[in-house]
Design a protein around this motif. Sequence first.
Motif, PDB file in Angstrom:
ATOM      1  N   VAL A  90      62.499 -42.235  10.624  1.00 19.69           N
ATOM      2  CA  VAL A  90      62.752 -41.752   9.267  1.00 19.69           C
ATOM      3  C   VAL A  90      63.881 -40.733   9.333  1.00 19.69           C
ATOM      4  N   ARG A  91      64.687 -40.680   8.255  1.00 20.09           N
ATOM      5  CA  ARG A  91      65.883 -39.843   8.245  1.00 20.09           C
ATOM      6  C   ARG A  91      65.954 -39.024   6.955  1.00 20.09           C
ATOM      7  N   THR A  92      66.234 -37.748   7.113  1.00 17.41           N
ATOM      8  CA  THR A  92      66.402 -36.895   5.928  1.00 17.41           C
ATOM      9  C   THR A  92      67.703 -37.217   5.202  1.00 17.41           C
ATOM     10  N   ALA A  93      68.772 -37.506   5.965  1.00 17.63           N
ATOM     11  CA  ALA A  93      70.070 -37.769   5.349  1.00 17.63           C
ATOM     12  C   ALA A  93      70.039 -39.013   4.478  1.00 17.63           C
ATOM     13  N   ARG A  94      69.117 -39.906   4.741  1.00 12.07           N
ATOM     14  CA  ARG A  94      68.998 -41.134   3.963  1.00 12.07           C
ATOM     15  C   ARG A  94      68.157 -40.919   2.708  1.00 12.07           C
ATOM     16  N   GLY A  95      67.514 -39.750   2.636  1.00  3.50           N
ATOM     17  CA  GLY A  95      66.667 -39.467   1.484  1.00  3.50           C
ATOM     18  C   GLY A  95      65.285 -40.069   1.584  1.00  3.50           C
ATOM     19  N   ASP A  96      64.808 -40.343   2.817  1.00  6.17           N
ATOM     20  CA  ASP A  96      63.477 -40.930   2.985  1.00  6.17           C
ATOM     21  C   ASP A  96      62.407 -39.999   2.422  1.00  6.17           C
ATOM     22  N   TYR A  97      61.301 -40.586   1.958  1.00  4.51           N
ATOM     23  CA  TYR A  97      60.275 -39.781   1.311  1.00  4.51           C
ATOM     24  C   TYR A  97      58.901 -40.412   1.482  1.00  4.51           C
ATOM     25  N   VAL A  98      57.880 -39.599   1.208  1.00  3.78           N
ATOM     26  CA  VAL A  98      56.486 -40.039   1.253  1.00  3.78           C
ATOM     27  C   VAL A  98      55.969 -40.108  -0.176  1.00  3.78           C
ATOM     28  N   GLN A  99      55.210 -41.146  -0.463  1.00  8.07           N
ATOM     29  CA  GLN A  99      54.635 -41.306  -1.797  1.00  8.07           C
ATOM     30  C   GLN A  99      53.140 -41.552  -1.677  1.00  8.07           C
ATOM     31  N   VAL A 100      52.387 -40.935  -2.586  1.00  3.29           N
ATOM     32  CA  VAL A 100      50.938 -41.137  -2.643  1.00  3.29           C
ATOM     33  C   VAL A 100      50.626 -41.996  -3.859  1.00  3.29           C
ATOM     34  N   GLY A 101      50.045 -43.162  -3.635  1.00  6.07           N
ATOM     35  CA  GLY A 101      49.707 -44.037  -4.745  1.00  6.07           C
ATOM     36  C   GLY A 101      50.943 -44.629  -5.389  1.00  6.07           C
ATOM     37  N   ALA A 102      50.777 -45.126  -6.602  1.00  7.62           N
ATOM     38  CA  ALA A 102      51.871 -45.759  -7.335  1.00  7.62           C
ATOM     39  C   ALA A 102      52.419 -44.798  -8.382  1.00  7.62           C
ATOM     40  N   ARG A 103      53.673 -44.984  -8.727  1.00 11.58           N
ATOM     41  CA  ARG A 103      54.276 -44.186  -9.794  1.00 11.58           C
ATOM     42  C   ARG A 103      53.903 -44.783 -11.144  1.00 11.58           C
ATOM     43  N   SER A 104      53.733 -43.897 -12.117  1.00 12.57           N
ATOM     44  CA  SER A 104      53.398 -44.339 -13.465  1.00 12.57           C
ATOM     45  C   SER A 104      54.633 -44.269 -14.349  1.00 12.57           C
ATOM     46  N   ALA A 105      54.760 -45.234 -15.243  1.00 13.52           N
ATOM     47  CA  ALA A 105      55.878 -45.248 -16.184  1.00 13.52           C
ATOM     48  C   ALA A 105      55.604 -44.394 -17.414  1.00 13.52           C
ATOM     49  N   GLU A 106      54.418 -43.802 -17.509  1.00 15.64           N
ATOM     50  CA  GLU A 106      54.108 -42.948 -18.659  1.00 15.64           C
ATOM     51  C   GLU A 106      55.100 -41.790 -18.701  1.00 15.64           C
ATOM     52  N   GLN A 107      55.762 -41.603 -19.829  1.00 17.05           N
ATOM     53  CA  GLN A 107      56.864 -40.650 -19.929  1.00 17.05           C
ATOM     54  C   GLN A 107      56.356 -39.211 -19.983  1.00 17.05           C
ATOM     55  N   THR A 108      56.995 -38.357 -19.173  1.00 14.89           N
ATOM     56  CA  THR A 108      56.579 -36.958 -19.084  1.00 14.89           C
ATOM     57  C   THR A 108      57.663 -35.995 -19.554  1.00 14.89           C
ATOM     58  N   LEU A 109      58.871 -36.186 -19.072  1.00 13.09           N
ATOM     59  CA  LEU A 109      59.999 -35.325 -19.436  1.00 13.09           C
ATOM     60  C   LEU A 109      61.223 -36.190 -19.672  1.00 13.09           C
ATOM     61  N   SER A 110      62.007 -35.836 -20.674  1.00 13.16           N
ATOM     62  CA  SER A 110      63.306 -36.484 -20.849  1.00 13.16           C
ATOM     63  C   SER A 110      64.394 -35.431 -20.656  1.00 13.16           C
ATOM     64  N   PHE A 111      65.473 -35.842 -20.023  1.00 15.05           N
ATOM     65  CA  PHE A 111      66.620 -34.965 -19.801  1.00 15.05           C
ATOM     66  C   PHE A 111      67.837 -35.577 -20.480  1.00 15.05           C
ATOM     67  N   SER A 112      68.688 -34.729 -21.023  1.00 16.90           N
ATOM     68  CA  SER A 112      69.943 -35.196 -21.607  1.00 16.90           C
ATOM     69  C   SER A 112      71.053 -34.254 -21.191  1.00 16.90           C
ATOM     70  N   ALA A 113      72.258 -34.797 -21.073  1.00 11.32           N
ATOM     71  CA  ALA A 113      73.419 -33.969 -20.760  1.00 11.32           C
ATOM     72  C   ALA A 113      73.628 -32.957 -21.877  1.00 11.32           C
ATOM     73  N   ILE A 114      74.173 -31.803 -21.528  1.00  8.57           N
ATOM     74  CA  ILE A 114      74.278 -30.703 -22.481  1.00  8.57           C
ATOM     75  C   ILE A 114      75.236 -31.013 -23.622  1.00  8.57           C
ATOM     76  N   SER A 115      76.143 -31.962 -23.415  1.00  4.45           N
ATOM     77  CA  SER A 115      77.084 -32.315 -24.470  1.00  4.45           C
ATOM     78  C   SER A 115      77.369 -33.807 -24.414  1.00  4.45           C
ATOM     79  N   PRO A 116      77.863 -34.382 -25.509  1.00 10.43           N
ATOM     80  CA  PRO A 116      78.090 -35.827 -25.548  1.00 10.43           C
ATOM     81  C   PRO A 116      79.202 -36.259 -24.599  1.00 10.43           C
ATOM     82  N   GLY A 117      79.191 -37.546 -24.273  1.00 13.11           N
ATOM     83  CA  GLY A 117      80.277 -38.119 -23.495  1.00 13.11           C
ATOM     84  C   GLY A 117      79.803 -38.877 -22.280  1.00 13.11           C
TER      85      GLY A 117
END
Length: 754
Positions: free
Chosen positions: A187-214
């Motif tokens: 496993v490699r940190t530079a590759r962005g490897d990670y550990v996950q517990v269970g499955a990810r849920s698609a239920e929406q929690t937070l939305s982010f938007s750029a501070i200005s249009p474009g």
Amino acid sequence: MAEYLSPGVYIEEIDAGPRPIAGVGTSTAGMVGVTARGPSTGKPKLVTNFLEFQNTFGGFLPEPDPSVRDTWANDPAEGGRWWLFPLAVKGFFDNGGQRLYVKRVVSGRATAASGTLGHGLVSQIAADAAKGATSLELGHLIGFAGVGQRITVFRGDDQRTIHTAAVAAYDAAARRIELDSALPAAVRTARGDYVQVGARSAEQTLSFSAISPGSWGGAVQVRILPVAAASLAVLPDPQEGAPFTTRLTEDAAADSETVEVATAAGLDPGELPDEVWVQIGPDRFKVRVGEPADGTLTLTLPAGARHPAWQTGLTVRRVRRGNTAPGRSLRIGGASRLYPDAVVQLDDGTRLTVLNVESVAADVVVFGGPVQGTFFETDRIQLIEAQVGTRFTDPSGASVTETFDNLRLGGDTPANVTTALAARSKLVRATALAGLSTDPAEFPVPAIGSWLTLADGDDAYGGLNVGDFVGVDGGSGRRTGVVALEDIDEVAVCAVPGVWSDTVESALVTHCELLRDRFAVLDPQDGLDIEGIQTFRERFDTKYAALYYPWLVTRDPLTNRDVEIPPSGHLAGIYARVDVERGVHKAPANTVIRGIRAVDGIAQDITKRHQDVLNPKGINALRFFPGLGQRVWGARTLSSDSSWKYINVRRLFLYLEESIDEGTQWVVFEPNDEALWALVRQTVANFLTTVWRSGALAGTTADEAFFVACDRTTMTEDDLANGRLICVIGVAPVFPAEFVIFRIQQKTRETQLA
């Protein structure tokens, strides 16, 4: 008036005389234009160099799509080449400008890039691990359940599964887990490897938007992580009594059930509770304490206890319990760091438990659920909060990174993630959605990986119109376009570089005429010939603006090709430079133009014959002179009134009017009598004397340069009865030597003899 009611010494402050007038600044510019990014709401933003402009508003703009480009560039009445705005800003700073307020223009149809997070439990690999390893160092163990929990290891580049295993042991402080089976691949940190517990849920929690249009927002990435904001010690239950520390008095074999220790203060079987725990080496054991004899006593370990061999002298220390009976509370050192609804994680060595804080009183913390297991004074609890990271790299390679610590997913506080980002982030805004939870096991995560890349931002240049440049007046801080420059009183020169639209430039001129404290620099359409520029000039008759011709030529760093650019940005910089070096009374002419090609930096060659036609009409020429370079060769306004023919005269009066206006506000509501009139006369005269001495006014004496009248000759009884104080001021400005004439006479020998 002062009151003197008892004997004593009284100290009073009195006015020393006329109050001085400080001259206002004249070198601050304001520009309106399209940028790659940056704030499009609020007041215009101050930038003091081109690097600051790039960091705030982005770099140079490419040409828009041909259909958009041609629609604007081929419209002689309402067109422009607005994508050249960043080059004009660079020209401003290249020519000596130091302070520029920028108002970004965006299309009404432009949208900001955005993205939404689901939830799950993900932890980044914090250290490389080789094939065959069974130990992993992670970014955190927050939300993990402990021994026996199943985890999956993923590659960070392509999200492929590396390994699935169970947690055999863990060390929360070191953020390390032991697996029940070896890794089949590294496993490699530079590759962005990670550990996950269970499955990810698609239920929406937070939305982010750029501070200005474009579209710039498509390069913004966001990551939110659970972090241990504080590590707090569990305090012993008061019923546990005193601690003790002793040592082994003889060696103990491995897995032996008894050990001999020296007697010590606090080690009294009669005063100790039935259940006593001690720490020997790194391990903790529940022991039964025997009776002391000859300075030693026996500690009996539980049957089947496993331990290594111990040597004489090894320290044995009592560890007191934090909870001696089932309940929902613990005593916590540093409990003031906690707050209602705070999320904490407890660790009893085999199990990680998440609880919410219900209340805090002194060092007693009550949780929202029962405390499972037994906790000791050597244990610690972790306060769980959020860390948001953002990053952005623009096409030029410049990058912006932000990190916000100690944020909360819930609660109406400044530390709430949505509130904190709204106040502090220069890249994103966040919105909480229905699925957001404070449970670390359901922490906001993207659908894949750990970074969310925003998408679907659109500049919508096809929807850009002249109304976007003119703007609307929504009140202070909510104005747009040219109208927004009204929010900045310091602006003395303004422009909309690259836009020759009659609607936009008329709005800019009207803006200057209404405020009466600033001057506009206008751009003609590119490519006009001598007849064309004369026709273009006929649109205007104003003493608050100047027009320069032709366009300039510079190198576009984005394409590395020569490009024609509007002159207004460079001229605004020249205005600022001349004001600083010589003063506003000096005409901004006969000055070298910087930031253009050294050869052929002017798009069209203007000769003296051309200027003989242009100059009387108030069209200021930009010309090349061998040995002198490329210079500004005109200093006239667009006014038909000969009194306001020269730029420096108009701007000098703007300077005088604004300075006197701001410097005499103290007069309002003062008693309107001869004493006040004398103070006003002296105040204004002192200021004008300073201006005259700087060379801005004509005359060999102050009396020749100006006069100030404020007395019965300037006000009638009706004026006084209606609260009017009228001060009449006359000044003699210095006009530029526009035509330098040397008359030369030929002298013959006969003339000399005579």
